[in-house]
Design a protein around this motif. Structure first.
Motif, mmCIF file in Angstrom:
data_model
loop_
_atom_site.group_PDB
_atom_site.id
_atom_site.type_symbol
_atom_site.label_atom_id
_atom_site.label_comp_id
_atom_site.label_asym_id
_atom_site.label_seq_id
_atom_site.Cartn_x
_atom_site.Cartn_y
_atom_site.Cartn_z
ATOM 1 N N VAL A 15 0.853 -1.187 0.000
ATOM 2 C CA VAL A 15 0.000 0.000 0.000
ATOM 3 C C VAL A 15 0.896 1.247 0.000
ATOM 4 C CG1 VAL A 15 -1.594 1.317 1.460
ATOM 5 C CG2 VAL A 15 -1.942 -1.142 1.114
ATOM 6 N N LEU A 16 0.702 2.110 -0.992
ATOM 7 C CA LEU A 16 1.568 3.279 -1.105
ATOM 8 C C LEU A 16 0.850 4.562 -0.691
ATOM 9 C CD1 LEU A 16 4.459 4.079 -2.868
ATOM 10 C CD2 LEU A 16 2.678 5.537 -3.790
ATOM 11 N N HIS A 17 1.452 5.251 0.266
ATOM 12 C CA HIS A 17 0.931 6.551 0.677
ATOM 13 C C HIS A 17 1.899 7.645 0.251
ATOM 14 C CE1 HIS A 17 -2.665 5.593 2.976
ATOM 15 N NE2 HIS A 17 -2.046 4.500 3.398
ATOM 16 N N THR A 18 1.329 8.771 -0.113
ATOM 17 C CA THR A 18 2.174 9.899 -0.512
ATOM 18 C C THR A 18 2.215 10.928 0.622
ATOM 19 O OG1 THR A 18 0.305 10.878 -1.682
ATOM 20 C CG2 THR A 18 1.817 9.513 -2.975
ATOM 21 N N PHE A 57 -4.762 5.956 -0.034
ATOM 22 C CA PHE A 57 -3.580 5.411 -0.709
ATOM 23 C C PHE A 57 -3.723 5.637 -2.205
ATOM 24 C CE2 PHE A 57 -4.976 0.858 -1.893
ATOM 25 C CZ PHE A 57 -6.306 1.186 -1.857
ATOM 26 N N ARG A 58 -2.569 5.745 -2.867
ATOM 27 C CA ARG A 58 -2.602 6.152 -4.272
ATOM 28 C C ARG A 58 -2.461 5.009 -5.241
ATOM 29 N NH1 ARG A 58 -4.127 10.303 -1.461
ATOM 30 N NH2 ARG A 58 -3.038 12.269 -1.795
ATOM 31 N N THR A 59 -1.826 3.920 -4.761
ATOM 32 C CA THR A 59 -1.656 2.751 -5.634
ATOM 33 C C THR A 59 -1.151 1.588 -4.793
ATOM 34 O OG1 THR A 59 -0.726 2.004 -7.752
ATOM 35 C CG2 THR A 59 0.764 3.221 -6.317
ATOM 36 N N LEU A 60 -1.062 0.418 -5.410
ATOM 37 C CA LEU A 60 -0.329 -0.699 -4.812
ATOM 38 C C LEU A 60 1.011 -0.705 -5.512
ATOM 39 C CD1 LEU A 60 -3.043 -3.496 -4.590
ATOM 40 C CD2 LEU A 60 -2.187 -2.021 -2.763
ATOM 41 N N TYR A 61 2.070 -0.749 -4.742
ATOM 42 C CA TYR A 61 3.399 -0.593 -5.295
ATOM 43 C C TYR A 61 3.642 -1.564 -6.447
ATOM 44 C CZ TYR A 61 8.436 -0.239 -5.570
ATOM 45 O OH TYR A 61 9.712 -0.056 -6.018
ATOM 46 N N GLY A 62 3.936 -0.990 -7.598
ATOM 47 C CA GLY A 62 4.268 -1.796 -8.769
ATOM 48 C C GLY A 62 3.095 -2.539 -9.381
ATOM 49 N N GLN A 119 -8.511 1.855 7.783
ATOM 50 C CA GLN A 119 -7.741 0.745 7.199
ATOM 51 C C GLN A 119 -6.356 1.224 6.794
ATOM 52 O OE1 GLN A 119 -10.622 0.379 3.854
ATOM 53 N NE2 GLN A 119 -10.986 -1.680 4.665
ATOM 54 N N THR A 120 -5.460 0.268 6.550
ATOM 55 C CA THR A 120 -4.136 0.601 6.027
ATOM 56 C C THR A 120 -4.297 1.510 4.801
ATOM 57 O OG1 THR A 120 -3.368 -1.575 6.732
ATOM 58 C CG2 THR A 120 -1.978 -0.401 5.162
ATOM 59 N N GLU A 121 -5.258 1.162 3.976
ATOM 60 C CA GLU A 121 -5.454 1.878 2.720
ATOM 61 C C GLU A 121 -5.955 3.309 2.922
ATOM 62 O OE1 GLU A 121 -6.529 -1.095 3.514
ATOM 63 O OE2 GLU A 121 -6.343 -2.525 1.869
ATOM 64 N N THR A 122 -6.689 3.541 3.989
ATOM 65 C CA THR A 122 -7.319 4.868 4.132
ATOM 66 C C THR A 122 -6.384 5.884 4.790
ATOM 67 O OG1 THR A 122 -8.334 4.485 6.311
ATOM 68 C CG2 THR A 122 -9.609 3.780 4.380
#
Ligand code: PRX
Length: 698
Positions: free
Chosen positions: A325-328, A525-530, A466-469
């Motif tokens: 999970v990618l956060h900016t 989150f902006r994307t899943l890495y890769g 969540q991790t994603e939020t």
């Protein structure tokens, strides 16, 4: 009586409000429970903040909440810009403030907040606070595993330590955008390392130090870090865990897969183990204490775009390998700080303690970033909450005069089982707010937490996210709403939760269904890495136009939200998210296992526990030894926290004619609900069910 009068005053002003701002579903209709009908009665199970509490709160009433919420939904750009302006930006963001597309049918899913804005989250956590005069304020208290061992760092001291490590990392060639993997327990060095990465624009990926070597290597292979940071060992309760050995094994694996690691920085955790017995690889391994103190205590900040990555955090999904999970930077910064401030009604005099480990999202957002961005004093606790006994938490609360205590329902339930005396023997007078996270909190645990721990005077912020939020999504604002034990209440500012049916149609009013979110919020989150495709498939394709949370939810007649748990194949064990697919693949890798199917069952303390059905290879007899060795296989491949509670021998698994395992049936068998198996006629071999039932007690 007085309580009723207060209730009327508290709620009268929301009586006239009928609908939530457009797009957010219907307003929490409190009318039914306000005037005319039953007030704060047992019947309604409402728990009110005291007047005293509400009066001093940032959001003192439902009306104020609704006003702010309405603004956040109708004018997100204006609402969030105003808040973001309170941070330090080297350069302001673009006029648009945010842009988003959550609708896969309209093209690539894309979320951006404060794009063009140049900032640094470490600068905002530390330098900004030091400049504002908080240099001598304690930023982090450290409480060791063993009582009597503690430490602390002021904002200035923390800044210096972060700068030293940042300078070292730069020296090792770590540049903006490079990944750094952190495998550390709850030492001060953990937040220090996260902040040092952020300072130089490196992307940290913290791996919870309870994960196995295989899980660690999997994450290292995925994100290819320049440096890995760990410590030699840690004490957890009475046990010593040799973390460096785990890292060594992971690095052998990663090197084999073409990801060799040249630099492994090792903190010598002397309280757990002296350095001389640590296995060492010269040229790769470096003792933290030998190099870091020699570096300058100042380090220029790497200014980054709001949309530059801040961190990766791997989390389990219902299928396949863990997702990065990618956060900016910018949106996450603004969102974690703001949610922390409002959901915990943070005031500068607070002493805050979150029991989560920085290896999980809660430790990222609400041990490190959220509190420090607010200039808070925060406790980092190394140990186990029931060591040396079940009173340890309240001992710590009294020792540091903790005012805000944030934990998980699993801990509440386990302490509740140990008896009230462990709690009541401590004063706990300093407490003013309690928090809960990680899984639904059952009303009886809620009441115990409220009545016994909080002496019936501290509101509970049951934060759903969540991790994603990135940060809180549905949460009480403790001074605003009366609470219902077990409900996470209402959405945070800017969040539009919707409940949809199986077809993805929004359902209004009192209902149950799948919880989705409409539109973006800064901490998303902006994307899943890769793997942007997996990001879209997992979260945005199930219900077109929405972010799908994976959770079920119901909304009651008053608009309160009640989270009902995962609706996908993810199991929540003690607030730890575990994918059934991961456990199954760990079991199947055992040479004697032919097939495995894993489901979650209810567990009194852990919330859910892992229940595994295992088919052995032809001719292999069942044995206790084999059962243990299967469990060990999961511990080794994922970590001890993912160990199945139960292995159920299965000559065969219930499958449809197309070969799909029918987990619904397995869940019923696992929980002993044998009269609710439903239609089994569609199974390829209906006899399988009988066989499984007959082996229930083996
Ligand atoms: O099912 C929900 C549950 O935990 C999941 C998220 O897990 P994770 O990404 O590991 O993050 C945990 C900490 C934020 C959610 O999908 N969950 C989390 N908080 C709550 C909750 N369920 C009910 N109530 C909560 N307060």
């Amino acid at each position: 009586n007085n309580n009723d009068i207060r209730t009327i005053n508290h709620l009268r002003h929301v009586d006239s409000m009928a609908t939530m701002p457009s797009g957010a579903g219907k307003i929490p209709r409190l009318n039914a429970v306000i005037l005319g009908e039953a007030l704060a009665t047992e019947e309604n199970d409402l728990v009110f903040p005291t007047d005293e509490f509400s009066q001093q709160a940032h959001v003192p009433s439902p009306q104020k909440y609704l006003e702010m919420y309405k603004r956040s939904i109708e004018d997100p750009a204006g609402f969030w810009s105003e808040i973001a302006s309170q941070f330090y930006w080297k350069q302001k963001w673009d006029d648009s403030v945010y842009s988003e597309n959550l609708d896969v049918s309209k093209g690539r899913v894309n979320i951006e907040w404060f794009k063009g804005g140049i900032t640094n989250i470490c600068y905002n956590c530390l330098d900004k606070n030091v400049e504002a005069g908080l240099g001598d304020k304690i930023a982090l208290y450290w409480e060791g595993n063993d009582t009597g061992f503690d430490d602390s760092l002021t904002y200035s001291q923390l800044l210096h330590k972060v700068c030293q490590l940042a300078n070292y990392l730069k020296d090792m060639g770590v540049q903006k955008g490079d990944a750094v993997v952190i495998y550390l327990p709850m030492l001060l060095e953990l937040p220090i390392t996260m902040l040092a990465c952020a300072r130089i624009g490196a992307v940290h990926s913290v791996v919870f130090a309870g994960f196995s070597a295989e899980s660690l290597s999997q994450r290292i292979i995925d994100c290819k870090p320049k440096v890995v940071i760990t410590c030699n060992a840690v004490k957890r309760g009475p046990k010593i865990i040799h973390l460096k050995d785990i890292v060594d094994a992971a690095l052998v694996e990663s090197a084999k897969t073409g990801v060799p690691i040249d630099t492994c920085l090792v903190y010598e955790n002397q309280l757990a183990m002296k350095r001389d017995i640590t296995k060492w690889q010269d040229g790769r391994d470096i003792w933290w204490q030998d190099v870091i103190p020699k570096y300058p205590t100042e380090c220029a900040v790497e200014w980054v775009d709001a949309e530059d990555p801040l961190f990766l955090l791997y989390t389990s999904g219902s299928t396949g390998k863990p997702k990065g999970v990618l956060h900016t930077t910018g949106g996450y910064m603004v969102y974690t700080a703001t949610t922390f401030k409002y959901a915990f009604d943070y005031k500068p005099s607070d002493v805050y303690w979150c029991t989560a480990d920085c290896g999980w999202i809660t430790g990222h957002s609400y041990v490190t970033y959220g509190p420090l961005l607010n200039g808070a004093s925060c406790i980092v606790f190394e140990g186990a909450p029931n060591y040396p006994d079940s009173g340890r938490c309240w001992d710590i609360v009294d020792k540091y005069k903790v005012t805000i205590f944030y934990t998980a329902p699993t801990l509440v339930r386990s302490l509740m089982r140990d008896g009230d005396e462990y709690v009541t023997r401590y004063s706990r007078k300093s407490l003013r707010i309690l928090g809960s996270v990680g899984e639904p909190i059952n009303p009886s645990a809620w009441r115990w937490f409220y009545n016994v721990v909080g002496d019936s005077r501290c509101p509970i912020s049951d934060t759903w996210w969540q991790t994603e939020t990135g940060g809180f999504m549905i949460t009480p604002l403790p001074g605003a709403w009366p609470q219902k034990p077990g409900s996470a209440t209402f959405p945070f500012f800017g969040v539009k939760p919707v409940i949809v049916d199986e077809k993805g149609v929004e359902i209004e009013g009192e209902c149950s269904g799948y919880l989705c979110v409409k539109g973006s919020w800064p901490g998303a989150f902006r994307t899943l890495y890769g793997d942007h495709e997996r990001y879209e498939t997992t979260y945005f394709k199930p219900f077109t136009g929405y972010y799908f949370t994976g959770d079920g939810c119901s909304r009651d007649k008053d608009g309160y939200h009640w989270l009902t748990g995962r609706v996908d194949d993810v199991i929540n064990v003690s607030g730890h998210r575990i994918g059934t697919a991961e456990v199954e693949s760990a079991l199947v890798s055992h040479p004697k296992c032919a097939e495995a199917a894993v489901v979650g069952i209810e567990h009194e303390v852990k919330g859910q526990a892992i229940y595994a059905f295992v088919t052995l290879v032809e001719g292999e007899p069942y044995s206790e030894e084999l059962r243990k060795s299967l469990i060990l296989s999961v511990r080794k491949q994922i970590g001890a926290f993912a160990a199945p509670e139960r292995i159920h021998w299965a000559p065969g698994l219930p499958k449809t004619r197309s070969g799909k395992i029918m987990r619904r049936i397995l869940r019923k068998i696992a929980s002993g609900q044998l009269d609710e198996l439903g239609d089994t006629s569609t199974l390829a071999d209906p006899n399988v069910v009988e066989q499984l039932i007959s082996l229930s007690n083996c």
